[in-house]
Design a protein around this motif. Structure first.
Motif, short mmCIF file in Angstrom:
data_model
loop_
_atom_site.label_atom_id
_atom_site.label_comp_id
_atom_site.label_asym_id
_atom_site.label_seq_id
_atom_site.Cartn_x
_atom_site.Cartn_y
_atom_site.Cartn_z
N ILE A 1 0.87 -1.19 0.00
CA ILE A 1 0.00 0.00 0.00
C ILE A 1 0.90 1.23 0.00
O ILE A 1 1.79 1.36 0.85
CB ILE A 1 -0.92 0.03 1.23
N ALA A 2 0.67 2.14 -0.94
CA ALA A 2 1.42 3.40 -1.03
C ALA A 2 0.47 4.56 -0.85
O ALA A 2 -0.62 4.59 -1.44
CB ALA A 2 2.14 3.50 -2.37
N THR A 3 0.85 5.54 -0.01
CA THR A 3 0.02 6.72 0.18
C THR A 3 0.44 7.81 -0.79
O THR A 3 1.63 8.07 -0.98
CB THR A 3 0.13 7.25 1.62
N LYS A 4 -0.54 8.46 -1.41
CA LYS A 4 -0.31 9.59 -2.30
C LYS A 4 -0.86 10.89 -1.70
O LYS A 4 -0.40 11.98 -2.05
CB LYS A 4 -0.95 9.33 -3.66
N GLU A 5 -1.87 10.75 -0.84
CA GLU A 5 -2.42 11.87 -0.10
C GLU A 5 -2.90 11.32 1.24
O GLU A 5 -2.74 10.12 1.52
CB GLU A 5 -3.58 12.53 -0.87
N ALA A 6 -3.49 12.17 2.08
CA ALA A 6 -4.00 11.73 3.38
C ALA A 6 -5.12 10.71 3.20
O ALA A 6 -5.96 10.84 2.30
CB ALA A 6 -4.49 12.93 4.18
N ASN A 7 -5.16 9.70 4.08
CA ASN A 7 -6.14 8.63 3.99
C ASN A 7 -6.64 8.26 5.38
O ASN A 7 -6.14 8.76 6.39
CB ASN A 7 -5.51 7.39 3.34
N LYS A 8 -7.65 7.37 5.41
CA LYS A 8 -8.16 6.93 6.70
C LYS A 8 -8.48 5.45 6.69
O LYS A 8 -8.68 4.84 5.64
CB LYS A 8 -9.37 7.75 7.12
N MET A 9 -8.50 4.88 7.91
CA MET A 9 -8.92 3.51 8.13
C MET A 9 -10.11 3.54 9.06
O MET A 9 -10.09 4.25 10.07
CB MET A 9 -7.78 2.69 8.72
N ASN A 10 -11.14 2.77 8.72
CA ASN A 10 -12.40 2.88 9.42
C ASN A 10 -12.95 1.47 9.66
O ASN A 10 -12.30 0.47 9.37
CB ASN A 10 -13.39 3.71 8.59
N GLY A 11 -14.15 1.39 10.18
CA GLY A 11 -14.83 0.11 10.31
C GLY A 11 -15.07 -0.31 11.74
O GLY A 11 -14.57 0.29 12.70
N THR A 12 -15.85 -1.39 11.85
CA THR A 12 -16.22 -1.91 13.18
C THR A 12 -15.55 -3.25 13.47
O THR A 12 -15.64 -3.75 14.59
CB THR A 12 -17.74 -2.09 13.25
N GLY A 13 -14.89 -3.85 12.48
CA GLY A 13 -14.25 -5.14 12.66
C GLY A 13 -12.77 -5.00 12.94
O GLY A 13 -12.28 -3.94 13.33
N THR A 14 -12.04 -6.11 12.70
CA THR A 14 -10.60 -6.13 12.88
C THR A 14 -9.94 -6.34 11.52
O THR A 14 -10.16 -7.37 10.87
CB THR A 14 -10.16 -7.24 13.85
N LEU A 15 -9.15 -5.37 11.10
CA LEU A 15 -8.41 -5.45 9.84
C LEU A 15 -6.94 -5.59 10.16
O LEU A 15 -6.32 -4.69 10.73
CB LEU A 15 -8.66 -4.18 9.01
N ALA B 1 -0.06 -6.01 4.55
CA ALA B 1 0.49 -5.23 3.44
C ALA B 1 1.54 -4.25 3.98
O ALA B 1 1.34 -3.60 5.01
CB ALA B 1 -0.62 -4.47 2.74
N ALA B 2 2.66 -4.11 3.26
CA ALA B 2 3.71 -3.16 3.63
C ALA B 2 3.34 -1.78 3.11
O ALA B 2 2.92 -1.62 1.96
CB ALA B 2 5.04 -3.60 3.04
N LEU B 3 3.49 -0.78 3.98
CA LEU B 3 3.13 0.60 3.64
C LEU B 3 4.36 1.38 3.17
O LEU B 3 5.48 1.15 3.62
CB LEU B 3 2.54 1.30 4.86
N SER B 4 4.11 2.35 2.29
CA SER B 4 5.13 3.31 1.89
C SER B 4 4.45 4.65 1.64
O SER B 4 3.24 4.72 1.44
CB SER B 4 5.86 2.85 0.62
N GLY B 5 5.23 5.73 1.69
CA GLY B 5 4.68 7.06 1.46
C GLY B 5 4.95 7.98 2.63
O GLY B 5 5.61 7.62 3.61
N VAL B 6 4.42 9.21 2.54
CA VAL B 6 4.69 10.24 3.55
C VAL B 6 3.42 10.87 4.11
O VAL B 6 3.49 11.79 4.91
CB VAL B 6 5.58 11.36 2.96
N HIS B 7 2.24 10.36 3.72
CA HIS B 7 0.99 11.03 4.05
C HIS B 7 0.31 10.38 5.25
O HIS B 7 0.44 9.19 5.50
CB HIS B 7 0.05 11.02 2.84
N ILE B 8 -0.44 11.18 5.98
CA ILE B 8 -1.04 10.77 7.24
C ILE B 8 -2.15 9.74 7.03
O ILE B 8 -2.89 9.78 6.04
CB ILE B 8 -1.58 12.00 8.00
N PHE B 9 -2.26 8.82 7.99
CA PHE B 9 -3.39 7.92 8.12
C PHE B 9 -4.17 8.31 9.38
O PHE B 9 -3.57 8.51 10.45
CB PHE B 9 -2.95 6.46 8.26
#
Length: 914
Positions: free
Chosen positions: A448-462, A466-474
């Motif tokens: 997973i690569a970030t290009k802009e700010a993103n979010k993680m949501n939901g009611t379960g367990t994720l 996946a390995a992350l790369s990038g400079v943008h906030i989660f």
């Protein structure tokens, strides 16, 4: 004997068998490629240049080179002129990366290219520019990959140089800082579609013709997008249509972020740039252009065509554009003439879109019977995206990851949501303003690569394998749990946990960024290396920090207050911290100077974190920092607002790096201040002296100074005092300007600059004006070459016999001889003399080859040669000629710099023309 015949395969098995054969062939030879390049040895070649060299010469047939995923960063590539109609196809736009790091420099012995050791590997045409790849063969085409130069903010560092004609780039990234794309030759055409171009300084430049269709032009702050050099006779230069001009943060150069961006500045000739139907960020400078860059005709000549039409966004407002004759909005009728065919057609009627893309690009429609990511009916075209292809979900659409592997690159942007409903793998997922969510207990693998700010949501367990790369906030939202289960050391964005639980149980799970845990949210740390020691962890009352391992950090905040050195646990902070582990506040590698009442550099409270920096560490200074008797061991980086205030005779063993606009100063009634420290200058900086002592005052710099900026000496005291900047180190690595032309704050004040040691002025140009003085107090204070510009009553004071091989006065070479205040009273003072040696020719031995100069002619031997000649101020006299002789007969007297190559060897020499 009769042979028993095998039973025929059922029809469905036969079809499956045929499919597997076709799929296997496609996997081995995608897009019917002529050659495959793969780092892992699974292709025909491991190196891209080997594949290029294998292309038939002067072939009218297109040769396709398929390049598998990987970072190809060991080669500086060239597509020679006889390698025509070459196509590069990348397996992944973001993960097939063609990269190098050569840049232009002025280091001694470098041949103008650095790093020296790497530059020495490349010869001839492949080292003419500092480009990762140079295109000379016509008909080049690239799809689905990245070209980049990673040298950073060090000067010219090109991702790509284009000297060929009829080039097409589809779905490509061009990443650099200065001069990312060089469209070298006038009249040569290049077409860019759905590409990203990133840079800061003149990062699209040259005299070529280019059309950018549906591209993102992404700028770091403070620079210029284009530097066109369009010939007056050429009707078109650069056209940007249906594109986005965006702004990038986290620049590799401190001080860029937040500054505005200009559309361009004219390099030379008569630039032509048209921007049509595009969106422009608010960070575009209202003037758009405005910088003439030494070309006085820029604002008055109508032959500059700087056009805009039907653009949107805050930066599209033309009401405050520069008042240039050639800068204006197009009429509707004029805009209608800007078509791909008109701009790119030329005399041969070439149309860059006539050939269909080789790589299929899918767009989400959501028209299938379910929203599953592997349902063909959800994509346009109506198929399941496969390996080597690209799929985009743009806008507020929900896509279901229903299990299995998504083999194509998947791009989520502008509100797109990926709902993981079963254990799934995304081979490569990029997120730009997107969301991951789940209501179940599932995993997501891949990248997973970030290009802009993103979010993680939901009611379960994720669980993110996946390995992350990038400079943008989660941002972690929702009541559910997100478990980071991969090594994310390539990710440097921050985490903001606003609700639910974020859990990190492996080393580098967080990456390199900071973590903020808000009230009602929980952070669970199960591995001591999950956060980097340099990261900041911020928690507040009402949040929960569960420590199942010990964590060492440089910055730990509770309710906004940074905690001092020590250990923090459930014992010390019950109700806030749980678990059996503890937070240990330790040392970082980088500090911020936050100052205080006096701003002394020996007070731990003046740094963030509150520790005294040590050797090998770096302090970022954007305000005033004051010296004391404490020998400062760490490096200091002064940004544009930074200032070192001298308080006495003090010393630093770390390097003080002065960026554009920074200062050193004192303000007192004392007589003098000394700093013994190595200083690197990367921009125009000031040394400000402010003392009321009637006997005069001095700033004495006895450390070595390097760099290529301008150092201005300034007397800022509003009185008649004499202020002297004393240079007492070996500054032979300084190639910039010593500026003694600044007016004192008082009309009767005086500014002086004095060299008291050998090489005090290094290789710099000395400029002295008004009533100011430059004092030469050592016979080799200017080395072998005195470069002096005078104006007004500014003079050089000879306090001793100064010996040089060459003397340039106001841009003119002075003949060998002895000069004194008597021979040149308008520019020289003092009781000493200036002795200029008799240099008549230069000869350099390069192996078995010779470069020689006699009778005003330069000679180079060798079967493969080129030579460039520059004036002492850097102006190009002869630009990269391939001749073996160069005549100097028509040049005015002076010292000239020659750079040459002979049979792959390079060198430089000085030639004095009398």
């Amino acid at each position: 004997m009769l042979l028993k015949m095998a039973k025929p395969l059922p029809k469905i098995l036969m079809l499956l068998f045929i499919f597997l054969i076709i799929f296997s062939a496609r996997a081995q030879n995608p897009f019917n490629a002529d050659m495959v390049v793969a780092l892992d040895g699974s292709g025909n070649f491991n190196k891209i240049q080997d594949a290029i060299d294998a292309v038939p010469s002067n072939s009218d047939r297109r040769t396709v080179i398929y390049i598998k995923r990987g970072l190809y960063n060991t080669e500086k590539l060239i597509v020679p002129g006889d390698k025509k109609n070459v196509t590069f196809i990348g397996e992944s736009r973001d993960e097939t990366i063609i990269s190098y790091h050569i840049y232009d420099c002025n280091s001694p012995g470098s041949g103008n290219k650095c790093p020296v050791a790497d530059a020495a590997k490349w010869t001839g045409e492949n080292i003419r520019t500092s480009s990762t790849i140079t295109l000379q063969g016509d008909g080049f085409r690239a799809e689905n990959l990245t070209f980049q130069n990673t040298a950073g903010p060090v000067g010219q560092a090109l991702a790509i140089t284009v000297k060929s004609d009829k080039n097409v780039f589809l779905n490509c990234n061009f990443l650099g800082y200065q001069d990312t794309i060089y469209l070298w030759d006038a009249g040569k055409r290049s077409y860019f579609e759905n590409c990203i171009v990133l840079g800061r300084t003149d990062y699209i430049y040259g005299g070529g013709i280019a059309w950018f269709e549906n591209c993102e032009i992404r700028s770091w702050g403070g620079g210029w997008i284009t530097a066109p050099s369009t010939p007056r006779s050429q009707p078109y230069g650069y056209v940007f249509n249906n594109s986005r001009f965006t702004y990038a943060t986290n620049s590799p150069r401190a001080g860029d972020d937040g500054n505005l961006v200009r559309i361009g500045r004219p390099w030379h000739e008569y630039p032509k740039v048209a921007i049509l139907n595009s969106h422009m960020t608010e960070k575009i400078h209202p003037e758009g252009w405005g910088d003439k860059w030494g070309m006085d005709y820029s604002d008055t000549s109508p032959d500059l065509h700087l056009y805009e039409y039907n653009n949107t966004g805050p930066g599209a407002d033309m009401s405050h554009r520069a008042n240039w004759a050639g800068l204006r909005a197009l009429t509707e009728a004029e805009a209608a003439t800007f078509t791909i065919q008109n701009v790119m057609g030329g005399s041969d009627g070439w149309h860059p879109t006539a050939e269909a893309p080789a790589v299929r690009n899918f767009n989400w429609t959501g028209s299938g019977n379910t929203k599953g990511w592997l349902v063909a009916g959800n994509w346009n075209p109506g198929d399941v995206p496969a390996v080597g292809e690209s799929a985009t979900v743009n806008g507020q659409h929900e896509v279901l990851a229903t299990g299995g592997s998504f083999l194509a690159d998947l791009h989520l942007q502008n509100g797109a949501k990926l709902n993981v409903t079963d254990n799934s793998t995304a081979t490569y997922l990029s997120m730009a303003g997107a969301e991951l969510t789940t209501a179940g207990n599932v995993t997501l693998g891949g990248k997973i690569a970030t290009k802009e700010a993103n979010k993680m949501n939901g009611t379960g367990t994720l669980t993110l394998n996946a390995a992350l790369s990038g400079v943008h906030i989660f941002t972690k939202e929702g009541s559910g749990r997100v478990v980071l289960a991969a090594n994310n050391s390539d990710y440097s964005g921050n985490w903001n946990v606003t609700a639910g639980t974020l859990e990190v149980n492996v080393a580098s799970a967080i990456g390199k960024g900071d973590v903020t845990v808000n009230s009602g949210a929980t952070l669970v740390i199960g591995n001591g290396g999950a956060l980097q020691p340099t990261a900041a962890l911020r928690v507040v009352t009402g949040s929960t920090l569960v420590l199942n391992a010990d964590v060492t950090l440089s910055e730990f905040y509770i309710d906004g207050t940074m905690q001092s050195l020590g250990e923090y646990s459930a014992t010390t902070h019950a109700g806030l911290i749980g678990g059996t582990g503890k937070v240990i506040v330790g040392r970082p590698s980088s500090f911020n100077f936050i100052g205080g009442t006096n701003g002394n550099w020996d007070n731990p409270a003046h740094f963030s974190p509150q520790l005294l920096p040590e050797a090998g560490e770096t302090v970022m200074v954007a305000r005033e920092i004051e010296t004391t008797n404490f020998v400062f061991p760490a490096d200091i980086v002064l940004s544009s607002t930074g200032n070192v205030r001298l308080r006495g005779a003090h010393r630093a063993t770390g390097v003080i790096r002065m960026e554009e606009g920074s200062r050193m100063s004192y303000a007192t009634s004392g007589t003098g201040f000394t700093l013994d420290a190595p200083i690197e200058v990367s921009g125009d900086v000031r040394m400000e002296m402010n003392s009321g002592n009637s006997a005069g005052n001095a700033m004495v710099l006895i450390g070595n100074i390097s760099g290529n900026g301008k150092i201005t000496a300034r007397n800022s005291r509003n009185g008649t005092e004499v202020a002297t900047l004393v240079l007492g180190g070996d500054n032979s690595s300084f190639t910039g300007i010593w500026d003694v032309t600044n007016a004192p704050a008082h009309a009767d004040g005086v500014v002086r600059m004095e060299g008291t040691t050998a090489q005090a002025f290094g290789a710099g140009l000395i400029e002295v004006g008004l009533n100011n003085k430059v004092l030469l107090s050592h016979e080799k204070s200017v080395g072998d070459h005195l470069k002096l510009n005078t104006s007004g009553n500014g003079k050089a004071v000879l306090n001793t016999t100064v010996r040089v091989n060459a003397f340039m006065l106001n841009g003119t070479a002075i003949a060998p001889g002895t000069y004194t205040a008597t021979t040149h009273p308008s520019v020289l003072e003092g009781t000493g003399s200036l002795v200029v040696a008799n240099v008549t020719s230069v000869k350099k031995d390069i192996g078995n080859k010779l470069i020689d100069y006699k009778e005003k002619t330069l000679y180079i031997t060798g079967s493969k040669t080129f030579v460039s000649v520059f004036s002492e101020t850097g102006a190009v006299i002869v630009g990269e000629a391939t001749s073996k002789t160069v005549s100097f007969r028509n040049l005015k007297p002076g010292l000239y710099i020659v750079r040459y190559a002979s049979d792959g060897r390079q060198g430089s020499a000085k030639v004095l023309v009398k």
